[in-house]
Every structure is written in C-alpha cells, then in structure tokens.
Scaffold this active site. Structure first.
Site, PDB file in Angstrom:
ATOM      1  N   GLY A   1       0.829  -1.214   0.000  1.00  0.00           N
ATOM      2  CA  GLY A   1       0.000   0.000   0.000  1.00  0.00           C
ATOM      3  C   GLY A   1       0.855   1.253   0.000  1.00  0.00           C
TER       4      GLY A   1
ATOM      5  N   TYR B   1     -14.726  -0.754   9.030  1.00  0.00           N
ATOM      6  CA  TYR B   1     -13.287  -0.502   9.173  1.00  0.00           C
ATOM      7  C   TYR B   1     -12.833  -0.803  10.606  1.00  0.00           C
ATOM      8  CZ  TYR B   1      -9.027   2.440   9.118  1.00  0.00           C
ATOM      9  OH  TYR B   1      -7.751   2.933   9.208  1.00  0.00           O
TER      10      TYR B   1
HETATM   11  N1  SER Z   1      -7.968   8.289   9.318  1.00  0.00           N
HETATM   12  C1  SER Z   1      -8.699   7.069   9.175  1.00  0.00           C
HETATM   13  C2  SER Z   1     -10.012   7.276   8.566  1.00  0.00           C
HETATM   14  O1  SER Z   1     -10.510   8.376   8.635  1.00  0.00           O
HETATM   15  C3  SER Z   1      -8.904   6.438  10.520  1.00  0.00           C
HETATM   16  O2  SER Z   1      -7.930   5.490  10.758  1.00  0.00           O
HETATM   17  O3  SER Z   1     -10.584   6.355   8.064  1.00  0.00           O
END
Ligand code: SER
Length: 319
Positions: free
Chosen positions: A9, A143
């Site tokens: 990545g 996530y």
């Molecule tokens: N910065 C990331 C996001 O906004 C959080 O880990 O998804």
C-alpha cells in the site's frame, strides 16, 4: 542487522511518506515499495513492484526472492470507503493482513512487521473524556471491526508463533505530499488545499466534531521508533494508543485563517459525520510514552504553519 523492507500500500498517504523516510534510514539496505496501483511520482524514484496483497503466493515470492526481513503492511480500505463496500473492505483489510502474518510465520527471514490500527477500534462506549489504552473496543463501523480483529490476530501471531508484529492506533493523519482517500479524517487535509487555492472549503463534518489528529512527520517517526524499540519493552501486542493533538473543524479553520486571512469554511455534514461521532475525541497514549518513549513534536499551530508553507511551495513550484 540491516533492514530489507517491503512496504504494501505504498502509494497511499502514509505509505508514500514512510517510503521517503526509510530511503534515508541508515540501516535500510533494501527498500521495495509495492502497491496494486501504479506508483506515484515519489515511488517512481526508487524500487517498486506491483503487488496485490490478497495474492499470498505473489507476496511470498517477493519476500523469498528479496530476502525481506521487515514488512510494513499498509494496504487497506479506510473508514468511509469501507462503509460503502463492506465485503471488499473485509477481504482486503483482513485477508491482506492474514497473508502477511502467514508469510512471516513461514518465511524465517521476516523478523518484524509493522501494521497500523486506528482510533476506529473504539466505538460509542469508549467516548470518555479521554479514551485510555484499556478502553473497550466495540466499533460500529466495518473498518473498525476489521482493525479490532486485526489487532487480535496480531497478538495471536506474536504469542502463538513468535512473529514480532508491532502496531499503532493512529489518529487522523495530516500531510501534504499525498491526499488520503476514503477516510473520515480526510477533511483535515482537504481543507489546506482549499485554503492555498483561495477557495471556500465545504467541510463534510460538523464544525464542533473534535477528533484526535497527528502531523505526518510525527506519525512516521512513531512507526520507526516503535520498530526500533527493544522487543522486551513492547508490552502491548494488540496496538498502542497514540496521539498528538485533538481539534474540531472550527478550531482548524480558525488556525488556518490566522495565517490565511479571509479563509472560510461552510459545513455540509454527510455520512462521514455518523462515523466520526462514534470515535473518541481525546486519546490517552501514556502506555506508548512509558514503553518506548513516545512523544509528539507538532502542535496544531506548528502543523498548520508547516502544511501551509509546503503546499504554497508545491503550488508555486510543482516538481
Ligand atoms: N484516518 C482514518 C479514517 O478516517 C482512521 O484510521 O478512516
């Protein structure tokens, strides 16, 4: 021992900057940046290989051929993108990590792995005045679920298989080289681009939504310091809380307006507001400070000054 590093990545916001920093690291003998996408301009200046991290054989072949001893595994969907593509996000975020862990387990050349977790591991029940290392991790986003599961896998592979994997729960990251993509904290980068162009910024979070944040030089240094710390100092094998500052869009806009007179923001919250509201506003990173001496350098005002200066230079003198 000299480092032979593979970064997955690498095209992303963090990957680009870690690649740049490790190219200058005195102990890095070999650095291979990889990504599923074509390399950006910065990555083109060094060694790059195409890699789909969901393809374990391809990953294993690169590790073996180049005798890689350190993997920095960054390929992932960020929070907002993952909400719109749950199964694809689970596939990349989870199977990508499991492939890296399995390849490390079966290839003895690999000594260390760095994998970022996130403040997204926390859900509404962790929103205390300050969210501690030990706060409950009950996320309500795809996530966040993938990060909590990943933390548990990291701990499992460390304790069961002796794989030395180290991790940080990053807050929102702010940088000027590469835009983030698909995150909830992305506003804190986009806002600078509007300010430098003399435009009004349309912010997708409400003005009073306070989130933990960090400037990229601190984020990169944290990863390098964590990786360089003696293994016996690392008491947390899920992931360390980490922070530098917390601010709301209104506070960031005011700090920018101090240096860009007349800068204006309008607030048009979208679905990302719902994600942000489940995350902590303030993080306690005392355990990282105690274990391996973590300390951030950049405050809100230092970060704003540095961001504006670099973006202004890039806009008048693009490379
Ligand atoms: N910065 C990331 C996001 O906004 C959080 O880990 O998804």
């Amino acid at each position: 021992m000299e480092k032979r590093v593979l970064i997955t990545g690498a095209n992303g916001q963090l990957g680009t900057e870690i690649t740049m920093a490790l190219r200058k690291h005195p102990r890095v003998e070999r650095l291979i940046a990889t990504d599923i996408a074509l390399p950006n301009q910065i990555l083109q200046q060094g060694e790059f290989l195409p890699l789909d991290v969901c393809n374990r054989e391809q990953l294993a072949a690169i590790i073996q051929e180049h005798k890689i001893n350190e993997i920095i595994h960054l390929a992932a969907y960020l929070s907002a993108k993952a909400e719109g593509a749950a199964l694809a996000a689970w596939d990349l975020n989870m199977n990508g990590l499991l492939n890296v862990l399995e390849v490390a387990r079966t290839h003895t050349s690999v000594r260390q792995i760095f994998w970022p977790s996130s403040i997204a591991v926390f859900g509404p029940d962790a929103r205390a005045t300050v969210t501690l290392q030990s706060a409950p991790t009950n996320p309500t986003t795809v996530y966040g679920i993938s990060k909590v599961a990943g933390e548990q896998w990291a701990s499992y592979y460390t304790h069961k298989h002796g794989v030395d994997i180290r991790s940080l729960r990053y807050p929102g990251l702010i940088s000027y080289q590469t835009l983030p993509g698909g995150g909830t904290t992305d506003y804190a980068v986009e806002i600078f681009h509007s300010a430098v162009k003399g435009e009004i910024y349309s912010c997708f979070l409400r003005e009073n939504t306070t989130l933990p944040m960090m400037y990229m030089p601190d984020a990169v240094r944290a990863a390098i310091e964590l990786m360089d710390a003696p293994a016996e100092d690392i008491s947390v094998r899920t992931s360390y809380n980490l922070t530098a500052m917390s601010f709301s869009p209104a506070q960031l806009a005011a700090a920018i307006a101090n240096r860009v007179p007349g800068f204006e923001v309008m607030y048009r919250p979208d679905a990302r507001q719902n994600i942000a509201e489940t995350w902590p506003s303030y993080i306690d990173d005392a355990v990282a400070r105690r274990d391996w001496g973590w300390s951030p350098v950049y405050s809100l005002d230092d970060m704003v000054a540095d961001m504006l200066q670099h973006l202004q230079e890039l806009s008048t003198n693009p490379e």
